[in-house]
Design a protein around this motif. Structure first.
Motif, short mmCIF file in Angstrom:
data_model
loop_
_atom_site.label_atom_id
_atom_site.label_comp_id
_atom_site.label_asym_id
_atom_site.label_seq_id
_atom_site.Cartn_x
_atom_site.Cartn_y
_atom_site.Cartn_z
N SER A 265 1.65 8.83 -1.98
CA SER A 265 1.45 9.89 -1.04
C SER A 265 0.03 10.66 -1.13
O SER A 265 -0.13 11.71 -1.05
CB SER A 265 2.46 10.88 -1.28
N THR A 266 -0.98 9.99 -1.63
CA THR A 266 -2.36 10.32 -1.81
C THR A 266 -3.17 9.72 -0.78
O THR A 266 -3.12 8.52 -0.48
CB THR A 266 -2.88 10.10 -2.99
N GLN A 267 -4.23 10.47 -0.57
CA GLN A 267 -5.39 9.88 0.26
C GLN A 267 -6.68 9.77 -0.63
O GLN A 267 -6.75 10.84 -1.50
CB GLN A 267 -5.70 10.63 1.55
N VAL A 268 -7.15 8.74 -0.53
CA VAL A 268 -8.34 8.36 -1.47
C VAL A 268 -9.60 8.69 -0.74
O VAL A 268 -9.91 7.87 0.19
CB VAL A 268 -8.55 7.32 -2.51
N LEU A 269 -10.73 9.40 -1.49
CA LEU A 269 -12.09 9.35 -0.77
C LEU A 269 -12.93 8.80 -1.69
O LEU A 269 -13.25 9.19 -2.86
CB LEU A 269 -12.43 10.86 -0.18
N TYR A 270 -14.01 7.97 -1.23
CA TYR A 270 -15.03 7.46 -1.90
C TYR A 270 -16.40 8.04 -1.33
O TYR A 270 -16.79 7.84 -0.18
CB TYR A 270 -14.93 5.93 -1.85
N PHE A 271 -17.13 8.86 -2.26
CA PHE A 271 -18.43 9.61 -1.85
C PHE A 271 -19.52 8.73 -2.56
O PHE A 271 -19.54 8.53 -3.67
CB PHE A 271 -18.52 10.94 -2.41
N VAL A 272 -20.11 8.17 -1.62
CA VAL A 272 -21.34 7.29 -1.68
C VAL A 272 -22.61 7.80 -1.81
O VAL A 272 -22.80 8.77 -0.89
CB VAL A 272 -21.32 6.13 -1.09
N THR A 306 -13.01 6.49 3.23
CA THR A 306 -11.58 7.08 3.06
C THR A 306 -10.78 5.96 2.98
O THR A 306 -10.55 4.90 3.83
CB THR A 306 -11.03 8.23 4.17
N ARG A 307 -9.50 6.03 2.24
CA ARG A 307 -8.36 5.05 2.07
C ARG A 307 -7.10 6.04 2.53
O ARG A 307 -7.20 6.79 1.92
CB ARG A 307 -8.17 4.59 0.61
N PRO A 308 -6.67 5.46 3.60
CA PRO A 308 -5.36 6.17 3.76
C PRO A 308 -4.41 6.27 2.90
O PRO A 308 -4.11 5.25 1.91
CB PRO A 308 -4.78 5.28 4.99
N ALA A 309 -3.26 7.32 3.03
CA ALA A 309 -2.11 7.41 2.15
C ALA A 309 -1.24 6.06 2.32
O ALA A 309 -1.50 5.48 3.30
CB ALA A 309 -1.41 8.60 2.18
N LEU A 310 -0.36 5.96 1.67
CA LEU A 310 0.67 4.85 1.55
C LEU A 310 -0.02 3.48 1.56
O LEU A 310 0.45 2.41 2.45
CB LEU A 310 1.37 5.17 3.02
N SER A 311 -1.13 3.27 0.98
CA SER A 311 -1.79 1.96 1.01
C SER A 311 -0.90 0.89 0.10
O SER A 311 -0.30 1.28 -0.67
CB SER A 311 -3.13 2.20 0.13
N THR A 312 -1.18 -0.10 0.67
CA THR A 312 -0.01 -1.34 -0.16
C THR A 312 -0.66 -1.47 -1.45
O THR A 312 0.24 -1.78 -2.27
CB THR A 312 -0.32 -2.58 0.77
N ASP A 313 -1.90 -1.48 -1.90
CA ASP A 313 -2.30 -1.60 -3.21
C ASP A 313 -3.15 -0.47 -3.61
O ASP A 313 -4.61 -0.34 -3.49
CB ASP A 313 -3.05 -2.69 -3.33
N ALA A 330 -24.37 5.60 -6.71
CA ALA A 330 -23.27 6.10 -7.46
C ALA A 330 -22.27 6.26 -6.25
O ALA A 330 -22.45 6.57 -5.15
CB ALA A 330 -23.65 7.57 -7.97
N VAL A 331 -21.03 6.21 -6.97
CA VAL A 331 -19.71 6.21 -6.14
C VAL A 331 -18.90 7.13 -6.91
O VAL A 331 -18.28 6.86 -8.14
CB VAL A 331 -18.99 4.96 -5.60
N GLN A 332 -18.09 8.40 -6.53
CA GLN A 332 -17.27 9.12 -6.97
C GLN A 332 -16.07 8.92 -6.12
O GLN A 332 -16.08 9.12 -4.82
CB GLN A 332 -17.86 10.54 -6.86
N THR A 333 -14.98 8.96 -6.93
CA THR A 333 -13.57 8.69 -6.48
C THR A 333 -12.99 10.14 -6.31
O THR A 333 -12.75 10.72 -7.65
CB THR A 333 -12.88 7.82 -7.04
N VAL A 334 -12.32 10.49 -5.27
CA VAL A 334 -11.82 11.71 -5.24
C VAL A 334 -10.14 11.53 -4.63
O VAL A 334 -10.01 10.71 -3.58
CB VAL A 334 -12.36 12.70 -4.35
N VAL A 335 -9.24 12.11 -4.97
CA VAL A 335 -7.68 11.88 -4.82
C VAL A 335 -7.27 13.25 -4.15
O VAL A 335 -7.38 14.13 -4.87
CB VAL A 335 -7.01 11.28 -5.84
N LEU A 336 -6.75 13.02 -2.92
CA LEU A 336 -6.10 14.26 -2.37
C LEU A 336 -4.43 13.89 -2.53
O LEU A 336 -4.16 12.97 -1.97
CB LEU A 336 -6.59 14.19 -0.85
N ALA A 337 -3.84 14.86 -3.18
CA ALA A 337 -2.48 14.83 -3.43
C ALA A 337 -1.77 15.42 -1.98
O ALA A 337 -1.97 16.60 -1.78
CB ALA A 337 -1.96 15.23 -4.55
N ALA A 338 -0.65 14.95 -1.36
CA ALA A 338 -0.16 15.26 -0.37
C ALA A 338 1.10 16.26 -0.94
O ALA A 338 1.59 16.15 -1.85
CB ALA A 338 0.28 13.91 0.68
N ARG A 339 1.65 16.92 0.08
CA ARG A 339 2.57 17.89 0.15
C ARG A 339 3.92 17.20 -0.11
O ARG A 339 4.15 16.22 0.48
CB ARG A 339 2.71 19.07 1.07
#
Length: 339
Positions: A265-272, A306-313, A330-339
Motif C-alpha cells: 500500500s505504498t507509492q514509491v517516488l524516484y527523484f533523479v 513514480t511507481r504505483p502502489a500494489l506493485s507486483t514486485d 544521484a537517485v533518491q528513493t521516497v516512499v509514501l505510505a497509504a492510509r
C-alpha cells in the motif's frame, strides 16, 4: 436440471474467485473469495430446500448485487485514489452477485411475486448500507494531485508555486538540485528528507516535505551562494507518512535507483538529478512525472519517476534509461505510505 445448473455455476464462481484472489495476493481478496465460494455452495443446497428458504437465496443475491453496484459506483467516483488492481475484485463481486441472483430466481420462481421481491427489496436496502461500508474499508491509495517545477541560473533562490488542486492535509515533496558545493535551505514549516552529494563535487540534490495548509503561496528555497538551481514539487493525498529510505549515485551509464522496501500500500517516488541534459525513460510500470532541464551555465537534469502502489514486485531494482549519457548523477528513493 436446476440443481445441475446451480452446480455448474458454483464451479465457475469458485474458479473466478480463486483466480482473482491469487492475482491480488491480498488477504482481503482471499477472504472475499472464500465467502463467495461458500455462498455459491449454499445455493446448490438451497435448490432442494423449501420455498421459504429459497427466497432467502434470492434476497442474498439481491444483497450482493446491490452491494457490488454500490462499491462499483464508489470506485468510479474516486478512481484516482486507487489502482486497477481493485477493479478485479470489484468486478468479481458484481459478477458473482449477478450469478447468484439468477440462480436464486430460477430456484424460487414458483413463489408468488410479492413474497419473492418483498424480501429482496428489504435486503436491497441493507445492501446499499453494506456497499457504503465496503467502499469505506477498501484501501485508499496515494493520489497524485499535481506537480510543478522551475529553474534559476546563477541565483541564490528558487521559488516554486504550490501545485494546483492541493487541499489542506496533502503531503508536499520538493526536490532542489544545486550545482557545485554548498547547501540549500527550506522555508519554515518544511522538513529535510535527504540531501545527496553528486560524485566529483558536481552538485547536490535535497528533498524536503511539508503538509499543505488551508492557504499555500509560493515556496522559496535559498542557496548559500549563487548556483544553478532546479526545483520540482509534487502533492499527494491519502498519505500517513513519508520516508526516504535509500539513495544511489554514479557517473555515466545506466541510472540505477536504490530498491524500495516491500509494501503493498505504498507509492514509491524516484527523484533523479544529474549533470547533462537528457530525458529519463522509466521501465513499466513506472511513469515519468516531471523533467526539469537547465542548459545555460551548468547543464543539468532533474526528474521524478513514480511507481504505483500494489506493485507486483515492490522491492525490484529500478534501472532508468537516459536519452543521453549523464555525467554525475544521484537517485533518491521516497516512499509514501497509504492510509
Amino acid at each position: 436440471m436446476r440443481k445441475t445448473v446451480a452446480i455448474a455455476v458454483a464451479v465457475v464462481v469458485a474458479v473466478l474467485a480463486v483466480v482473482a484472489a491469487g492475482a491480488l495476493t491480498s488477504a482481503v481478496a482471499w477472504a472475499t473469495a472464500a465467502v463467495l465460494v461458500v455462498v455459491a455452495a449454499a445455493v446448490i443446497a438451497t435448490v432442494s430446500l423449501p420455498p421459504g428458504l429459497q427466497n432467502v437465496v434470492v434476497g442474498l443475491g439481491a444483497l450482493l448485487g446491490l452491494a457490488g453496484i454500490a462499491v462499483a459506483v464508489a470506485e468510479f467516483g474516486v478512481r484516482g485514489f486507487r489502482t486497477d488492481s481493485t477493479a478485479t475484485l470489484l468486478g468479481l463481486t458484481a459478477g458473482l452477485a449477478g450469478l447468484l441472483v439468477v440462480v436464486g430466481v430460477v430456484a424460487a420462481r414458483s413463489l408468488p411475486a410479492p413474497a419473492l421481491w418483498g424480501g429482496a427489496g428489504l435486503l436491497a436496502a441493507i445492501a446499499l448500507v453494506a456497499g457504503l461500508v465496503v467502499a469505506a474499508t477498501v484501501p485508499w491509495l496515494p493520489l497524485s494531485r499535481a506537480v510543478g517545477y522551475t529553474t534559476a541560473d546563477a541565483a541564490t533562490q528558487v521559488t516554486l508555486s504550490t501545485p494546483a488542486g492541493v487541499e489542506e492535509g496533502d503531503v508536499l515533496v520538493a526536490q532542489i538540485y544545486r550545482s557545485g558545493a554548498g547547501t540549500v535551505t527550506a522555508p519554515a514549516g518544511w522538513n529535510t528528507l535527504r540531501t545527496t552529494a553528486l560524485p566529483n563535487n558536481a552538485g547536490s540534490v535535497s528533498l524536503f516535505t511539508a503538509t499543505a495548509q488551508a492557504e499555500n503561496g509560493p515556496i522559496t528555497f535559498t542557496s548559500d551562494a549563487p548556483a544553478t538551481l532546479l526545483g520540482g514539487i509534487g502533492a499527494w493525498s491519502n498519505i500517513t507518512g513519508v520516508t526516504a529510505p535509500g539513495e544511489s549515485t554514479g557517473t555515466g551509464g545506466a541510472v540505477t535507483a536504490s530498491p524500495a522496501p516491500e509494501g503493498s500500500s505504498t507509492q514509491v517516488l524516484y527523484f533523479v538529478a544529474g549533470t547533462g541534459v537528457a530525458d529519463i525513460v522509466p521501465p513499466e510500470p513506472l511513469a515519468d512525472a516531471w523533467t526539469v532541464k537547465a542548459d545555460d551555465v551548468v547543464k543539468a537534469t532533474t526528474a521524478l519517476v513514480t511507481r504505483p502502489a500494489l506493485s507486483t514486485d515492490a522491492a525490484a531494482p529500478v534501472s532508468l534509461t537516459s536519452s543521453a549519457p549523464l555525467g554525475a548523477w544521484a537517485v533518491q528513493t521516497v516512499v509514501l505510505a497509504a492510509r
